[in-house]
Design a protein around this motif. Sequence first.
Motif, short mmCIF file in Angstrom:
data_model
loop_
_atom_site.label_atom_id
_atom_site.label_comp_id
_atom_site.label_asym_id
_atom_site.label_seq_id
_atom_site.Cartn_x
_atom_site.Cartn_y
_atom_site.Cartn_z
N TYR A 254 -6.00 2.55 11.77
CA TYR A 254 -7.13 3.49 11.79
C TYR A 254 -7.53 3.84 13.22
O TYR A 254 -7.53 2.99 14.10
CB TYR A 254 -8.33 2.94 11.03
N GLU B 225 -1.68 -12.71 -2.00
CA GLU B 225 -3.02 -13.18 -1.68
C GLU B 225 -3.38 -14.35 -2.57
O GLU B 225 -2.71 -14.61 -3.57
CB GLU B 225 -4.04 -12.06 -1.95
N GLN C 40 -15.20 -4.52 -3.14
CA GLN C 40 -14.76 -3.28 -2.50
C GLN C 40 -13.80 -2.52 -3.42
O GLN C 40 -12.70 -2.98 -3.70
CB GLN C 40 -14.07 -3.62 -1.19
N GLU D 286 0.88 -1.17 0.00
CA GLU D 286 0.00 0.00 0.00
C GLU D 286 0.91 1.21 0.00
O GLU D 286 2.14 1.08 0.08
CB GLU D 286 -0.87 0.01 1.26
#
Length: 421
Positions: free
Chosen positions: A267, A109, A284, A77
């Motif tokens: 977060y 993944e 998503q 990311e």
Amino acid sequence: MFERPRGTNDWGPEDMARRRQVERAFVELAESFGFGEVSTPTFEPLELFTAKSGPGIVEELYAFKDRGGRDIALRPEFTGSILRFYLSDLRGLPKPVKLYSTGPVFRYEEPQKGRYREFYQLNAEIIGGSPLPSDAEVLALAVGTMRAIGLKQVRARIGHIGMLRTFLPFGPLDQAKLLHALDKRNFPALEAELARLGRPELAGPMRKVVGLTGDASILEEAREILGGAGKEAVGYLHELSEMLYHYGLPASDYRFDMGVVRGLDYYTGMVFEIDSPNLGAEKQVGGGGAYDLAQVFGGEPVPQTGFALGLDRLVMAAEAEGTLAPARPLDAYVIPIGDHMRGRAVDIVSTLRAAGLRADIDLVSRGPSKNLDYANAMHARYAVLVGEREIASGSVAVRDMKTGVQRGVALQTLVAALRGP
Ligand code: HAM
């Protein structure tokens, strides 16, 4: 023959035209919002991601030792890299610092449709803005990007992870475990963990809260269930909702969802996810929220918020809704009639290119009729035939590839004649 690695993609010219169109929409909108572009390395020290990103990402890292024995990971990311860069070099900039990036990221993944090991993110972060206006600004940019590419069927879900954290008064590691159980809706694991921590009574309310989704009325329900722990967050989300209205995002365009837990550990406040219902299991298309990495990385506390959209999934959603403009075609394909006319044909194609037209030229000395077949296959709007006789009189033959009508055009007026509608 070699095969490409599992979970990676080759993108052909038509794919890339669509991908660039979507990327451009994000870049143009981000710049119109005053974000500036930054670029960071595709690989980083492993600890940058193990420090706080959490098992959601860490278990999926492409990590290895380089020849110097350093632990390296391909970035999964942008957020970690951007905060590293901010702390090392951008801290002195006037606040808020608004940064965007686009590029490939890597996660090990299990590949399936829409889930890859190398994929592309459109990422934006605001560092040092006040939380509420900054959260609203990133949400508006995320949803605005989807609108800019014509998507209608997007569902934004807004939650507040700070509220869940306040209700789970444990150390960061225990809290992370509980939040992962909640993220996966693994209630047996949640109950077992809370029992281990001596607070089994928190399981029921937690389970109820993450099931709350709907309009602003669910915020009151959350406040009732969580008591004091929910008060601040609920007030915050009401205010955010008002602010979003001014961005042209009425409450009917999103719903509150207290079950947005996110797979990443950093977060701290408002969190959101955006889905496209057309995408099946991997629906998503984006997610983000307020977080704290600056302090984790040893910097001073400063508000941070941002999001990333998955470009691959955005393009799939746009294809499903048929919203992307067709690729701009070739304006002209220039055909020298005989190799002795090639020099003049190059003069002409160069003039067209310099005038901003998309112009190609025969490179294999085909005969005129084979060349017209090729121009047709390339979806060229016009073929320009450069023959000795026409050139002698200062003109060329221009064939409209759609109608088949051919006419002589003076060289001085060729650019104007070929310019598209
Ligand atoms: P994320 O939710 O992990 O957030 O990823 C953002 C988006 O990347 C997802 O919503 C999805 O569209 C796309 N994506 C994730 N994994 C894959 C995959 N394997 N294949 C294709 N697309 C995928 C973040 O990465 C945070 N850094 C966002 C953020 C920025 N939060 C604050 N600032």
